[in-house]
Design an enzyme around this catalytic site. Sequence first.
Site, PDB file in Angstrom:
ATOM      1  N   LYS A 111       0.842  -1.207   0.000  1.00 30.05           N
ATOM      2  CA  LYS A 111       0.000   0.000   0.000  1.00 30.05           C
ATOM      3  C   LYS A 111       0.873   1.251   0.000  1.00 30.05           C
ATOM      4  CE  LYS A 111      -3.987   2.012   2.459  1.00 30.05           C
ATOM      5  NZ  LYS A 111      -4.814   1.975   3.689  1.00 30.05           N
ATOM      6  N   SER A 139      -9.849   2.683   2.653  1.00 30.36           N
ATOM      7  CA  SER A 139      -8.900   3.314   1.752  1.00 30.36           C
ATOM      8  C   SER A 139      -8.039   2.314   0.966  1.00 30.36           C
ATOM      9  CB  SER A 139      -7.976   4.245   2.544  1.00 30.36           C
ATOM     10  OG  SER A 139      -7.175   3.497   3.447  1.00 30.36           O
ATOM     11  N   SER A 176     -10.000   0.237   6.878  1.00 33.13           N
ATOM     12  CA  SER A 176      -9.434   0.265   5.521  1.00 33.13           C
ATOM     13  C   SER A 176      -8.789  -1.034   5.042  1.00 33.13           C
ATOM     14  CB  SER A 176      -8.411   1.388   5.404  1.00 33.13           C
ATOM     15  OG  SER A 176      -9.094   2.610   5.322  1.00 33.13           O
TER      16      SER A 176
HETATM   17  N1  GLN Z   1     -12.962   4.890   5.907  1.00 36.28           N
HETATM   18  C1  GLN Z   1     -12.413   5.329   7.170  1.00 36.28           C
HETATM   19  C2  GLN Z   1     -12.017   6.776   7.066  1.00 36.28           C
HETATM   20  O1  GLN Z   1     -12.253   7.363   6.077  1.00 36.28           O
HETATM   21  C3  GLN Z   1     -11.266   4.469   7.564  1.00 36.28           C
HETATM   22  C4  GLN Z   1      -9.996   4.819   6.935  1.00 36.28           C
HETATM   23  C5  GLN Z   1      -8.867   3.924   7.299  1.00 36.28           C
HETATM   24  O2  GLN Z   1      -9.040   2.885   7.950  1.00 36.28           O
HETATM   25  N2  GLN Z   1      -7.696   4.327   6.922  1.00 36.28           N
HETATM   26  O3  GLN Z   1     -11.467   7.332   7.970  1.00 36.28           O
END
Ligand code: GLN
Length: 512
Positions: free
Chosen positions: A84, A159, A183
């Site tokens: 990632k 994400s 994410s």
């Molecule tokens: N979707 C969540 C956010 O926007 C989680 C993001 C993540 O786990 N990096 O914060």
Amino acid sequence: MTDLPTDLTRATAADLADALASKTISSVEVTQAHLDRIAAVDGQVHSYLHVDTEGALAQAQAVDERRHSGESLGALAGVPIAVKDVMTTRGVPTTCGSRILEGWIPPYDATVVTKLREAGLPILGKTNMDEFAMGSSTEHSAYGPSHNPWDLDRIPGGSGGGSSSVLASFQAPLATGTDTGGSIRQPAAVTATVGTKPTYGGVSRYGLVALASSLDQAGPCGRTVLDTALLHAVMGGHDPMDSTSIDAPVPPVVEAARAADVRGMRIGVVKELGGEGYQPGVRARFDESVALLEELGAEVVEVSCPNFEYALAAYYLILPSEASSNLAKFDAMRYGLRVLPEGVDAPSAEQVMAATRDAGFGAEVKRRIILGTYALSSGYYDAYYGSAQKVRALIAQDFDAAYSTVDVLVSPTAPTTAFKLGDKLEDPMAMYLNDIATIPANLAGVPGMSIPSGLADEDGLPAGIQILAPAMKDERLYSVGAALEKALVDRWGGPILDRAPSLGGAAAAKGA
Ligand code: GLN
């Protein structure tokens, strides 16, 4: 030993590792097969922000040489991986999905990346993500979204949608992720792949571009529970470079995945996660999975976690607060982009900073910086950040109370199957709700996993089931995950990912 498929990209990491260990195949062959697959399909999926063809082949060659010289190598040596883009990689661009880091080449590796290199996993490239890991769809990536291999018009989650789509389109057998609010788990759920958020502190955060430091956790992504466990064992462990890293051995995740045994376990179904707002098919596949676990010899009870109701609200104060502080370092002086304000002679440092941040950050990042700066401002700190931290303590108490009566908790991972690109982009609240079931684990620091539960709607899209365990009991995720995965493969007549009608599916691969 299991026979490998002729197309090496269809093999599990565990089978590739066995074939590599017995010298039936070389790492260069496996890595090249994946690079060819990337060249063939990534134009459609857009999982990668950067493909490191030369670097990956050089690492593959090096590990093949180490093996031939008789060196004893780790379990995954020679198996390629996608990383990632939130993890720094020495000499390889790291953008975090943001314009502000465009062109930045880190001078150092994240500890996770060092561990991958030492274990001999060639790094294929860097995967797409929502900018600074803020989002549930990859649509907030400054470089355009990734697409769900099940249906290219749909989101692959976020994400970490680059990492989930890389796996579901067979462009890598393994990937890394980070999970601050879901994410790793939500992208796994909407692509029928597997992902684990380890216990907070179980995997080093050194060299991850920080989003919210008290919530961020790196973890493994795979197509099977065993593959994910093998990667977890490589990534995990104590790191003196991370002050919150836990000084204890990695929990026995591989052993648990191999044993795949839930007999005698007590499993709690979280009453508050799975009712209103959850798609009926998602709930139906979840209920079937729970029934399967009971058939496998687990005892299932319902458990109430009343404070989970406030998790989303607390998270969206804590996360922006910490993010606003972490992102202050992008000041146009130290990394990446520098924009000079228009029409200003001899601009001040502050003017350059403002122009750079204005051009370099996307709308969601700006929204959260403003929210976080407000919540932390003098006079409001106690009312907002302070109250949110109190809610966080209550959520941890809910978990403690639950774990005094059960070994693991389960819920659907995400409330819906993959939605269409564009559907939630203009509605932040709708986007945030994707993580309603995953966020409590980040707030409490406990480990969680998502595995596919089956096809859940009339479009034939997959859903996931989430398994949660007490801190440092990550192995329980793998016991339950592997047992259930086996039962579900029987029930569906094969891995659920094979049923994808598009790029990921067995049918598509045969036709290709
Ligand atoms: N979707 C969540 C956010 O926007 C989680 C993001 C993540 O786990 N990096 O914060």
